[in-house]
Design a protein around this motif. Structure first.
Motif: not given
Length: 289
Positions: A10-15
């Motif tokens: 979940h790259t976007g959420a973590s970013m």
């Protein structure tokens, strides 16, 4: 300093979490990126990640947490150096990456997100990533003169040892000077010394032992000292009373105004102690003591 690491999908959420303005997030590290917000950075990651569609957890997430005291004094430049050293130690300097410092809750820590996929489409090996992150953070902390995770752990162990000693000393003082004759008296005398004794009661409403709450620590009696387990504590208190701790019908006792049962181990220990006292009195009478 403590280092944690894992692979995520979940790259976007973590970013978005890392770049959280409500946490006063500051960008302290940026490598091979041009974007100005989480959406753009995520898209730049995705372009590289499309070279390796077999890798699902294609982003590496790290958290670098100096101690509270160390974190108070770390400048932005020092946090940048800390992150650079960690990334180099993990051999990820040629991967896309971005790091944010959070200073919320007075605990400075850095969230770092690194593209697991390199520019040539190879996936970074993430086996034992958690342990490797710990070792890398440990090495960086030593190099920069920061408190290491091992030192933090040793401080906690020393603190726990001191707490256990203080509880045991108070317990021995209460037993010697106050000589409580039941559990309620014991709990009262310990509370007068700022130690809260909490009965451990199972789902069957049976007393199994006691926990000791003192200076933010909550320990089972046996964790304080083996002589303070439920059964041994019962025996000590029974020795202070002529009648001992006499369970009522159905192996129940009165505790804090409530009737509760005794666990099998506790009931057996008390029964043995009562039997010993009966035998002793009988023998004493028999020989005229």
């Amino acid at each position: 300093m403590i280092g944690k690491g894992k692979s995520i999908s979940h790259t976007g959420a973590s970013m978005g979490y890392g770049w959280n303005q409500e946490k006063n997030a500051e960008v302290v590290y940026e490598q091979h990126l041009a974007g100005d917000n989480p959406r753009e950075i995520t898209e730049e990651f995705r372009i590289i990640q499309e070279q390796n569609i077999r890798t699902k957890n294609n982003t590496l997430s790290f958290v670098l947490s100096p101690t509270i005291e160390d974190g108070k004094d770390l400048t932005g430049e020092q946090l940048l150096e800390l992150t650079h050293r960690f990334i180099a130690e993990m051999k990820l300097s040629e991967h896309q990456g971005i790091g944010f410092v959070h200073r919320d809750k007075q605990h400075t820590h850095v969230h770092v997100y690194v593209n697991r996929i390199s520019f040539d489409g190879m996936a970074y090996k993430d086996n034992f990533i958690g342990k490797r992150s710990q070792y890398a953070a440990e090495k960086v902390a030593k190099e920069m003169g920061l408190t290491t995770a091992r030192e933090v752990q040793q401080e906690k162990l020393n603190e726990l040892k001191r707490i256990r000693k203080e509880i045991k000393q108070t317990h021995e003082k209460v037993m010697t000077e106050k000589r409580p004759k039941d559990f309620d008296q014991y709990m009262k005398y310990m509370q007068q010394n700022e130690i809260k004794v909490i009965p451990s009661i199972n789902r069957q409403n049976q007393l199994q032992g006691f926990r000791f709450n003192y200076k933010g620590h909550n320990l089972k009696g046996s964790e304080v000292h083996r002589s303070m387990s439920g059964s041994r504590l019962a025996i000590q208190i029974a020795n202070n009373s002529e009648k001992g701790i006499l369970p009522k019908k159905g192996n129940t006792i009165s505790l804090s105004g409530k009737t509760i049962g005794l666990s099998m181990n506790l009931a057996t220990s008390i029964a043995k102690q009562v039997l010993k006292r009966v035998i002793k009195r009988t023998l004493d009478r028999g020989i005229g003591i």
